[in-house]
Write a protein that holds these residues in place. Structure first.
Motif, PDB file in Angstrom:
ATOM      1  N   SER A   1     -11.275 -26.403  80.071  1.00 28.10           N
ATOM      2  CA  SER A   1     -12.140 -26.479  81.243  1.00 28.10           C
ATOM      3  C   SER A   1     -12.257 -25.102  81.888  1.00 28.10           C
ATOM      4  O   SER A   1     -11.523 -24.168  81.542  1.00 28.10           O
ATOM      5  CB  SER A   1     -11.583 -27.498  82.247  1.00 28.10           C
ATOM      6  OG  SER A   1     -10.273 -27.116  82.654  1.00 28.10           O
ATOM      7  N   SER A   2     -13.161 -24.980  82.848  1.00 27.94           N
ATOM      8  CA  SER A   2     -13.442 -23.679  83.440  1.00 27.94           C
ATOM      9  C   SER A   2     -12.241 -23.061  84.131  1.00 27.94           C
ATOM     10  O   SER A   2     -12.108 -21.837  84.193  1.00 27.94           O
ATOM     11  CB  SER A   2     -14.606 -23.794  84.429  1.00 27.94           C
ATOM     12  OG  SER A   2     -14.293 -24.709  85.456  1.00 27.94           O
ATOM     13  N   ASN A   3     -11.327 -23.878  84.643  1.00 28.87           N
ATOM     14  CA  ASN A   3     -10.127 -23.336  85.276  1.00 28.87           C
ATOM     15  C   ASN A   3      -8.945 -23.268  84.325  1.00 28.87           C
ATOM     16  O   ASN A   3      -7.845 -22.843  84.709  1.00 28.87           O
ATOM     17  CB  ASN A   3      -9.753 -24.154  86.519  1.00 28.87           C
ATOM     18  CG  ASN A   3      -9.467 -25.617  86.207  1.00 28.87           C
ATOM     19  OD1 ASN A   3      -9.331 -26.005  85.048  1.00 28.87           O
ATOM     20  ND2 ASN A   3      -9.391 -26.433  87.247  1.00 28.87           N
TER      21      ASN A   3
ATOM     22  N   ASN B   1     -18.603 -23.693  83.011  1.00 29.74           N
ATOM     23  CA  ASN B   1     -18.118 -22.850  81.925  1.00 29.74           C
ATOM     24  C   ASN B   1     -16.958 -23.511  81.195  1.00 29.74           C
ATOM     25  O   ASN B   1     -16.201 -24.292  81.783  1.00 29.74           O
ATOM     26  CB  ASN B   1     -17.664 -21.498  82.483  1.00 29.74           C
ATOM     27  CG  ASN B   1     -18.811 -20.710  83.050  1.00 29.74           C
ATOM     28  OD1 ASN B   1     -19.588 -20.115  82.317  1.00 29.74           O
ATOM     29  ND2 ASN B   1     -18.936 -20.685  84.371  1.00 29.74           N
ATOM     30  N   PHE B   2     -16.812 -23.145  79.921  1.00 22.87           N
ATOM     31  CA  PHE B   2     -15.714 -23.657  79.112  1.00 22.87           C
ATOM     32  C   PHE B   2     -15.126 -22.501  78.314  1.00 22.87           C
ATOM     33  O   PHE B   2     -15.863 -21.679  77.765  1.00 22.87           O
ATOM     34  CB  PHE B   2     -16.201 -24.768  78.175  1.00 22.87           C
ATOM     35  CG  PHE B   2     -16.757 -25.951  78.916  1.00 22.87           C
ATOM     36  CD1 PHE B   2     -15.930 -26.963  79.372  1.00 22.87           C
ATOM     37  CD2 PHE B   2     -18.114 -26.038  79.197  1.00 22.87           C
ATOM     38  CE1 PHE B   2     -16.434 -28.036  80.080  1.00 22.87           C
ATOM     39  CE2 PHE B   2     -18.631 -27.102  79.907  1.00 22.87           C
ATOM     40  CZ  PHE B   2     -17.787 -28.112  80.353  1.00 22.87           C
ATOM     41  N   PHE B   3     -13.792 -22.460  78.265  1.00 18.29           N
ATOM     42  CA  PHE B   3     -13.059 -21.349  77.661  1.00 18.29           C
ATOM     43  C   PHE B   3     -12.680 -21.744  76.230  1.00 18.29           C
ATOM     44  O   PHE B   3     -11.922 -22.693  76.021  1.00 18.29           O
ATOM     45  CB  PHE B   3     -11.822 -21.057  78.506  1.00 18.29           C
ATOM     46  CG  PHE B   3     -11.115 -19.786  78.172  1.00 18.29           C
ATOM     47  CD1 PHE B   3     -11.811 -18.625  77.888  1.00 18.29           C
ATOM     48  CD2 PHE B   3      -9.726 -19.741  78.157  1.00 18.29           C
ATOM     49  CE1 PHE B   3     -11.148 -17.442  77.588  1.00 18.29           C
ATOM     50  CE2 PHE B   3      -9.046 -18.573  77.870  1.00 18.29           C
ATOM     51  CZ  PHE B   3      -9.761 -17.416  77.586  1.00 18.29           C
ATOM     52  N   VAL B   4     -13.214 -21.010  75.261  1.00 16.13           N
ATOM     53  CA  VAL B   4     -13.062 -21.352  73.845  1.00 16.13           C
ATOM     54  C   VAL B   4     -11.979 -20.484  73.211  1.00 16.13           C
ATOM     55  O   VAL B   4     -12.056 -19.255  73.249  1.00 16.13           O
ATOM     56  CB  VAL B   4     -14.390 -21.169  73.095  1.00 16.13           C
ATOM     57  CG1 VAL B   4     -14.240 -21.580  71.632  1.00 16.13           C
ATOM     58  CG2 VAL B   4     -15.507 -21.959  73.770  1.00 16.13           C
ATOM     59  N   ASN B   5     -10.980 -21.124  72.625  1.00 14.60           N
ATOM     60  CA  ASN B   5      -9.877 -20.428  71.952  1.00 14.60           C
ATOM     61  C   ASN B   5      -9.836 -20.821  70.483  1.00 14.60           C
ATOM     62  O   ASN B   5      -9.890 -22.017  70.165  1.00 14.60           O
ATOM     63  CB  ASN B   5      -8.535 -20.788  72.584  1.00 14.60           C
ATOM     64  CG  ASN B   5      -8.330 -20.225  73.977  1.00 14.60           C
ATOM     65  OD1 ASN B   5      -7.208 -20.135  74.451  1.00 14.60           O
ATOM     66  ND2 ASN B   5      -9.399 -19.841  74.653  1.00 14.60           N
TER      67      ASN B   5
ATOM     68  N   ILE C   1      -7.200 -17.288  84.855  1.00 11.88           N
ATOM     69  CA  ILE C   1      -8.646 -17.458  85.033  1.00 11.88           C
ATOM     70  C   ILE C   1      -8.977 -17.190  86.502  1.00 11.88           C
ATOM     71  O   ILE C   1      -8.478 -17.874  87.390  1.00 11.88           O
ATOM     72  CB  ILE C   1      -9.111 -18.875  84.647  1.00 11.88           C
ATOM     73  CG1 ILE C   1      -8.664 -19.236  83.221  1.00 11.88           C
ATOM     74  CG2 ILE C   1     -10.625 -18.981  84.792  1.00 11.88           C
ATOM     75  CD1 ILE C   1      -9.326 -18.441  82.134  1.00 11.88           C
ATOM     76  N   TYR C   2      -9.818 -16.187  86.725  1.00  9.86           N
ATOM     77  CA  TYR C   2     -10.198 -15.810  88.089  1.00  9.86           C
ATOM     78  C   TYR C   2     -11.633 -16.248  88.369  1.00  9.86           C
ATOM     79  O   TYR C   2     -12.547 -15.901  87.607  1.00  9.86           O
ATOM     80  CB  TYR C   2     -10.101 -14.296  88.271  1.00  9.86           C
ATOM     81  CG  TYR C   2      -8.705 -13.743  88.151  1.00  9.86           C
ATOM     82  CD1 TYR C   2      -7.900 -13.574  89.275  1.00  9.86           C
ATOM     83  CD2 TYR C   2      -8.184 -13.374  86.910  1.00  9.86           C
ATOM     84  CE1 TYR C   2      -6.614 -13.059  89.170  1.00  9.86           C
ATOM     85  CE2 TYR C   2      -6.904 -12.859  86.790  1.00  9.86           C
ATOM     86  CZ  TYR C   2      -6.117 -12.704  87.914  1.00  9.86           C
ATOM     87  OH  TYR C   2      -4.848 -12.199  87.815  1.00  9.86           O
ATOM     88  N   PRO C   3     -11.868 -16.982  89.449  1.00  8.44           N
ATOM     89  CA  PRO C   3     -13.250 -17.285  89.839  1.00  8.44           C
ATOM     90  C   PRO C   3     -13.886 -16.061  90.497  1.00  8.44           C
ATOM     91  O   PRO C   3     -13.216 -15.331  91.241  1.00  8.44           O
ATOM     92  CB  PRO C   3     -13.085 -18.433  90.844  1.00  8.44           C
ATOM     93  CG  PRO C   3     -11.719 -18.241  91.414  1.00  8.44           C
ATOM     94  CD  PRO C   3     -10.874 -17.615  90.332  1.00  8.44           C
TER      95      PRO C   3
ATOM     96  N   ASN D   1     -13.724 -16.847  73.630  1.00  8.36           N
ATOM     97  CA  ASN D   1     -15.064 -16.633  74.154  1.00  8.36           C
ATOM     98  C   ASN D   1     -15.321 -17.694  75.224  1.00  8.36           C
ATOM     99  O   ASN D   1     -14.463 -18.542  75.478  1.00  8.36           O
ATOM    100  CB  ASN D   1     -16.108 -16.703  73.034  1.00  8.36           C
ATOM    101  CG  ASN D   1     -17.250 -15.736  73.247  1.00  8.36           C
ATOM    102  OD1 ASN D   1     -17.774 -15.630  74.355  1.00  8.36           O
ATOM    103  ND2 ASN D   1     -17.640 -15.027  72.203  1.00  8.36           N
ATOM    104  N   TRP D   2     -16.489 -17.652  75.811  1.00  2.00           N
ATOM    105  CA  TRP D   2     -16.907 -18.640  76.810  1.00  2.00           C
ATOM    106  C   TRP D   2     -18.195 -19.310  76.356  1.00  2.00           C
ATOM    107  O   TRP D   2     -19.072 -18.657  75.770  1.00  2.00           O
ATOM    108  CB  TRP D   2     -17.170 -17.977  78.152  1.00  2.00           C
ATOM    109  CG  TRP D   2     -15.970 -17.450  78.865  1.00  2.00           C
ATOM    110  CD1 TRP D   2     -15.419 -16.202  78.736  1.00  2.00           C
ATOM    111  CD2 TRP D   2     -15.172 -18.141  79.831  1.00  2.00           C
ATOM    112  NE1 TRP D   2     -14.329 -16.080  79.560  1.00  2.00           N
ATOM    113  CE2 TRP D   2     -14.153 -17.251  80.254  1.00  2.00           C
ATOM    114  CE3 TRP D   2     -15.216 -19.418  80.389  1.00  2.00           C
ATOM    115  CZ2 TRP D   2     -13.197 -17.596  81.198  1.00  2.00           C
ATOM    116  CZ3 TRP D   2     -14.264 -19.770  81.336  1.00  2.00           C
ATOM    117  CH2 TRP D   2     -13.265 -18.866  81.732  1.00  2.00           C
TER     118      TRP D   2
END
Length: 330
Positions: free
Chosen positions: A123-125, A108-112, A34-36, A69-70
């Motif tokens: 979480s975002s990271n 942001n939240f990373f959805v798998n 995950i890249y900011p 998705n996010w």
């Protein structure tokens, strides 16, 4: 399917383009970086700040990913039903600067999505699991709008979840599409916070209005081999890509407005009228206007492949396109 890993490569911008998920060799690496991204530095990647979704420490495996998705936290009203009316705007990204600044501060939240109906929200990271949603049936489609996750399961049931809740906000069953194999599922927020869904099957493309108490089919297009699509923010036009062509239809009367001979794998519509179409080889991004016969612009990457693209705005609220590409020689 929307959000499905592409040729074992993960590449996905968050909704506000402040995060970028990437992994070039998914079968051999059980994690996603995950890249900011920071507009003040021109969205340049700094490897010093990269974090990782490490599946090794959990029961999940990157190779099992079905969709990703996010979503993002937001204080806007629940989108599972009709919203109160407000003054129309040209585009959802054309709101005032105060709203833009507020969006930049959202998380942001990373959805798998994994087999056995499991949805894992990171979480975002990517370091923490925020929520796990377990659906009884397999997930065959996934999309997100703001803080809501839209899930289509193998029983042709659509469920809407808030990212932090295990209880659906809304559940409904597809009717007209129940006897067909669904090949793609996309969800779009249009003017006045309304939602439209595009359902792709082998021979047809459906537009579903889920906002009513009983969701209904708003339009049906007899198109073979539909791949992906988009809906203009005013809700007037649908853009559909099939195996050979790109079509623009008026949703209300199902009239064909324009078509181009082009093989496309991804579509995004900006400012109601501009269609960005990524070709299947990933080296060419064509830009069309709904009322123009030919492409008005093309973006080509030599010896590379475009993985994802999104729109961003500068300090003057001007639109720019942010592109992620893979150098195939590296």
């Amino acid at each position: 399917m929307e959000g499905e890993p592409k040729q074992n490569i993960i590449a996905s911008f968050s909704q506000d383009a402040s995060k970028f998920a990437f992994q070039a060799n998914l079968p051999q690496k059980n994690g996603i970086d995950i890249y900011p991204l920071d507009p003040t530095t021109g969205y340049k990647i700094n490897s010093s700040f990269v974090s990782c979704v490490d599946y090794e420490s959990t029961e999940f495996h990157a190779s099992d990913l079905l969709f990703l998705n996010w979503c993002k936290s937001t204080d806007t009203p629940n989108i599972g039903s009709r919203q109160s009316k407000r003054k129309p705007v040209e585009d959802n990204a054309s709101e005032n600067k105060d709203n833009d600044k507020r969006e930049l501060k959202t998380e942001n939240f990373f959805v798998n999505a994994f087999p056995k109906g499991q949805l894992v929200i990171y979480s975002s990271n990517g370091k923490d699991i925020v929520n796990i949603i377990r659906n009884r049936q397999e997930i065959i489609g996934l999309d997100t709008v703001d803080n809501n996750i839209w899930v289509l399961d193998s029983n042709k049931v659509v469920k809407i979840f808030d990212y932090k809740s295990n209880k659906p906000l809304k559940i409904f069953t597809l009717i007209d599409e129940k006897n067909e194999d669904i090949t793609n599922f996309q969800v779009f927020k249009i003017i006045e916070n309304e939602i439209l869904i595009i359902i792709f099957t082998e021979n047809n493309v459906y537009v579903i209005d889920p906002g009513k108490r009983r969701p209904s089919t708003k339009a049906k297009f007899e198109i073979f081999g539909g791949i992906c699509g988009g809906i203009s923010f005013d809700g007037q036009y649908i853009v559909i890509a099939n195996i050979d062509n790109l079509y623009v239809y008026d949703i209300q009367n199902q009239e064909l407005i324009k078509s181009w001979s082009l093989q496309v794998e991804d579509i995004k519509i900006f400012n109601n009228n501009y269609i960005f179409a990524l070709t299947t080889k990933g080296q060419l991004l064509n830009v069309y206007q709904i009322n123009q016969d030919d492409a008005i612009s093309s973006i080509k990457v030599a010896n590379s492949e475009i993985l994802d693209f999104t729109r961003v705005r500068d300090d003057m609220n001007n639109s720019n396109i942010l592109i992620a590409w893979l150098n195939v020689n590296e």
